[in-house]
Scaffold this motif. Structure first.
Motif, short mmCIF file in Angstrom:
data_model
loop_
_atom_site.label_atom_id
_atom_site.label_comp_id
_atom_site.label_asym_id
_atom_site.label_seq_id
_atom_site.Cartn_x
_atom_site.Cartn_y
_atom_site.Cartn_z
N ALA A 57 0.85 -1.19 0.00
CA ALA A 57 0.00 0.00 0.00
C ALA A 57 0.88 1.23 0.00
O ALA A 57 1.95 1.25 0.61
N ILE A 58 0.41 2.24 -0.70
CA ILE A 58 1.09 3.53 -0.73
C ILE A 58 0.21 4.47 0.08
O ILE A 58 -0.97 4.65 -0.23
N VAL A 59 0.78 5.04 1.14
CA VAL A 59 0.02 5.90 2.03
C VAL A 59 0.51 7.33 1.87
O VAL A 59 1.66 7.63 2.13
N LEU A 60 -0.38 8.20 1.39
CA LEU A 60 -0.09 9.62 1.24
C LEU A 60 -0.46 10.29 2.56
O LEU A 60 -1.56 10.10 3.06
N HIS A 107 -3.60 3.94 -0.91
CA HIS A 107 -3.79 3.33 -2.23
C HIS A 107 -3.17 1.93 -2.19
O HIS A 107 -1.98 1.80 -1.89
N ILE A 108 -3.96 0.92 -2.51
CA ILE A 108 -3.46 -0.46 -2.51
C ILE A 108 -2.97 -0.81 -3.91
O ILE A 108 -3.68 -0.60 -4.90
N ALA A 109 -1.75 -1.31 -4.00
CA ALA A 109 -1.15 -1.67 -5.29
C ALA A 109 -1.64 -3.04 -5.73
O ALA A 109 -1.71 -3.97 -4.93
N ALA A 166 4.42 6.91 2.50
CA ALA A 166 4.91 5.70 3.15
C ALA A 166 4.57 4.49 2.29
O ALA A 166 3.47 4.40 1.74
N ILE A 167 5.51 3.60 2.15
CA ILE A 167 5.29 2.33 1.48
C ILE A 167 5.10 1.28 2.56
O ILE A 167 5.98 1.10 3.41
N ALA A 187 -1.56 -9.50 4.89
CA ALA A 187 -3.01 -9.63 4.72
C ALA A 187 -3.68 -8.26 4.80
O ALA A 187 -3.19 -7.36 5.48
N HIS A 188 -4.81 -8.14 4.10
CA HIS A 188 -5.55 -6.87 4.10
C HIS A 188 -5.94 -6.43 5.51
O HIS A 188 -5.96 -5.24 5.82
#
Length: 94
Positions: free
Chosen positions: A4-7, A72-74, A42-43, A48-49
């Motif tokens: 996940a990419i966290v803005l 945002h989930i990749a 942050a990456i 698990a979700h």
């Protein structure tokens, strides 16, 4: 592995400390300070979700200086190395 990419919007006067505190959280692989619409990116990599639900709002969101997050989930990863290997498959130069 789920990426996940966290803005992250952060209080301007706490960006270095906030970034380091986020980087120290298990599951966070990298934190970037950046110019633009967000202060930090942050990456996050977890198995698990359900772990995202615990990690992002309960840990990252509670770090002093964090004002807001947008996650945002990749689905898939691409890189120039992947692209080059795709062109190399099945082509003989003989």
């Amino acid at each position: 592995m789920i990426t996940a990419i966290v803005l992250i919007h952060a209080a301007t006067d706490t960006i270095p400390e906030t970034a380091q505190a986020i980087a120290d959280i298990d599951g966070v692989s990298e934190v970037y300070s950046c110019a633009g619409d967000v202060d930090l990116i942050a990456i996050v990599r977890v198995g698990a979700h359900e772990e995202l639900a615990d990690l992002i709002p309960a840990r990252i969101g509670k770090v002093p200086g964090v004002l807001d997050t947008d996650t945002h989930i990749a689905f898939r990863s691409y890189s120039s190395a992947d692209t080059q290997s795709a062109f190399d498959i099945g082509i003989d130069g003989d």
